[in-house]
Design a protein around this motif. Structure first.
Motif, PDB file in Angstrom:
ATOM      1  N   TYR A 155      -6.958  -4.373  -7.621  1.00 35.32           N
ATOM      2  CA  TYR A 155      -7.343  -4.149  -6.225  1.00 35.32           C
ATOM      3  C   TYR A 155      -6.209  -3.468  -5.450  1.00 35.32           C
ATOM      4  N   VAL A 156      -4.982  -3.953  -5.633  1.00 34.28           N
ATOM      5  CA  VAL A 156      -3.820  -3.339  -4.954  1.00 34.28           C
ATOM      6  C   VAL A 156      -3.644  -1.889  -5.431  1.00 34.28           C
ATOM      7  N   LYS A 157      -3.862  -1.648  -6.719  1.00 30.94           N
ATOM      8  CA  LYS A 157      -3.700  -0.295  -7.274  1.00 30.94           C
ATOM      9  C   LYS A 157      -4.691   0.696  -6.651  1.00 30.94           C
ATOM     10  N   GLU A 158      -5.815   0.176  -6.138  1.00 37.86           N
ATOM     11  CA  GLU A 158      -6.803   1.062  -5.506  1.00 37.86           C
ATOM     12  C   GLU A 158      -6.236   1.765  -4.269  1.00 37.86           C
ATOM     13  N   TRP A 159      -5.149   1.203  -3.706  1.00 39.83           N
ATOM     14  CA  TRP A 159      -4.563   1.814  -2.513  1.00 39.83           C
ATOM     15  C   TRP A 159      -3.722   3.050  -2.849  1.00 39.83           C
ATOM     16  N   GLN A 160      -3.433   3.258  -4.142  1.00 36.25           N
ATOM     17  CA  GLN A 160      -2.608   4.405  -4.536  1.00 36.25           C
ATOM     18  C   GLN A 160      -3.363   5.708  -4.291  1.00 36.25           C
ATOM     19  N   ARG A 161      -2.682   6.688  -3.661  1.00 35.97           N
ATOM     20  CA  ARG A 161      -3.343   7.946  -3.332  1.00 35.97           C
ATOM     21  C   ARG A 161      -2.883   9.108  -4.201  1.00 35.97           C
ATOM     22  N   SER A 162      -1.599   9.087  -4.648  1.00 40.33           N
ATOM     23  CA  SER A 162      -1.077  10.198  -5.440  1.00 40.33           C
ATOM     24  C   SER A 162      -1.050   9.808  -6.920  1.00 40.33           C
ATOM     25  N   SER A 190       0.832  -1.206   0.000  1.00 38.82           N
ATOM     26  CA  SER A 190       0.000   0.000   0.000  1.00 38.82           C
ATOM     27  C   SER A 190       0.869   1.260   0.000  1.00 38.82           C
ATOM     28  N   ASN A 191       2.197   1.077  -0.020  1.00 43.39           N
ATOM     29  CA  ASN A 191       3.099   2.234   0.033  1.00 43.39           C
ATOM     30  C   ASN A 191       2.946   3.088  -1.224  1.00 43.39           C
ATOM     31  N   ASP A 192       2.648   4.370  -1.026  1.00 44.39           N
ATOM     32  CA  ASP A 192       2.380   5.237  -2.163  1.00 44.39           C
ATOM     33  C   ASP A 192       3.608   5.425  -3.052  1.00 44.39           C
ATOM     34  N   ASP A 193       4.783   5.499  -2.430  1.00 39.84           N
ATOM     35  CA  ASP A 193       5.995   5.704  -3.232  1.00 39.84           C
ATOM     36  C   ASP A 193       6.306   4.482  -4.099  1.00 39.84           C
TER      37      ASP A 193
END
Ligand code: HEC
Ligand code: HEC
Length: 222
Positions: free
Chosen positions: A108-115, A64-67
């Protein structure tokens, strides 16, 4: 029958027949309905045990790490999941999941991206291998293993990792780190090792060199 009428009924019949054919064959071409996959359920069943229910865990990288997510396009993420990291606890999911399922779990994992996503440049980075080797030993080996075989941190000499991770992906990871994990930024005075851009390029070049000597390096670490 007038030619116009003939043409109208002829093409009309053709249209109806075409429609019927389409109705019969379209479901075959688009695959059976069960080809849809539930990424959330697949993640819970296959990934959560190691990566944590929300992507964060102590034993596997933080998904879930955005970087991480902003520099990992959907296709790259799919390839990472499909190829896994053989020998490192991360299975090659192409052996256990269908492509449509891997696509769903990646989405599904990509949904955690915020930026917003960051598009990295392509192409090889060419630094000084000897400088890279020296810097790797002092700045990276403690966590990633003396010859990249991994330790508390992922194996960087892993062939599946090197196949999927581009030079610029490795470079961006060293520059930005993965905040919230032990992987910090190594760039500049705020960085863990105060490396310059040139020095980071050298480390990337050294890590890339394992792509050809992967087997040997991995054995050396065991
Ligand atoms: C203090 C321990 C530590 C040090 C020192 C360290 N790393 Fe890391 N590194 C980690 C951890 C832990 C991760 C996984 C983070 C996560 O996503 O949970 C990681 C992740 C990475 C990744 C991404 C791997 C992947 O599977 O995507 C790269 C590339 C990387 N590090 C390169 C380096 C380089 C090059 C150096 C030296 C300049 C270095 N690291 C120094 C702990 C470290
Ligand atoms: C048995 C434990 C385990 C399971 C189950 C597992 N993983 Fe992993 N995964 C790992 C480990 C450990 C790594 C890091 C490999 C290393 O340390 O060299 C990893 C790495 C990854 C990476 C690369 C991350 C990065 O920073 O480059 C992705 C993406 C990933 N896993 C996704 C998944 C997905 C999606 C699933 C479920 C389909 C899954 N994993 C299931 C243990 C696991």
């Amino acid at each position: 029958m007038k030619p116009a009428w003939f043409a109208a009924s002829f093409f009309g019949a053709l249209f109806v027949a075409g429609g019927l054919l389409f109705a019969v064959y379209a479901p075959i071409f688009s695959g059976p309905p069960e080809e849809k996959a539930d990424g959330k359920a697949l993640y819970a069943r296959n990934c959560a045990a190691c990566h944590g229910a929300t992507g964060t865990s102590l034993t596997a990288p933080d998904l879930s790490n955005d970087d991480f997510l902003v520099i990992t396009p959907h296709g790259t993420l799919e390839a990472m999941i499909a190829q896994g990291r053989p020998g490192r606890g991360m299975p090659a999911w192409s052996e256990a999941m269908r492509p449509v399922e891997i696509r769903a779990v990646a989405a599904y994992v990509k949904e955690w991206q915020r930026s917003p996503s960051v598009e990295l440049p392509q192409g090889r980075i060419r630094g000084d291998v000897e400088e890279g080797e020296r810097l790797y030993a002092s700045a990276c080996a403690a966590c990633h293993g003396v010859s990249g075989g991994g330790g508390s941190a992922p194996a960087l000499n892993n062939s599946a990792f090197l196949k999927v991770a581009s030079d610029h992906f490795i470079r961006a990871t060293v520059i930005n780190g993965r905040p919230g994990t032990p992987m910090r930024s190594f760039l500049g005075p705020q960085g863990l090792a105060n490396l310059s851009h040139r020095e980071i390029d050298s480390v990337v070049t050294y890590v890339r060199g394992w792509e050809s000597s992967e087997g040997r390096s991995r054995r050396a670490d065991r």
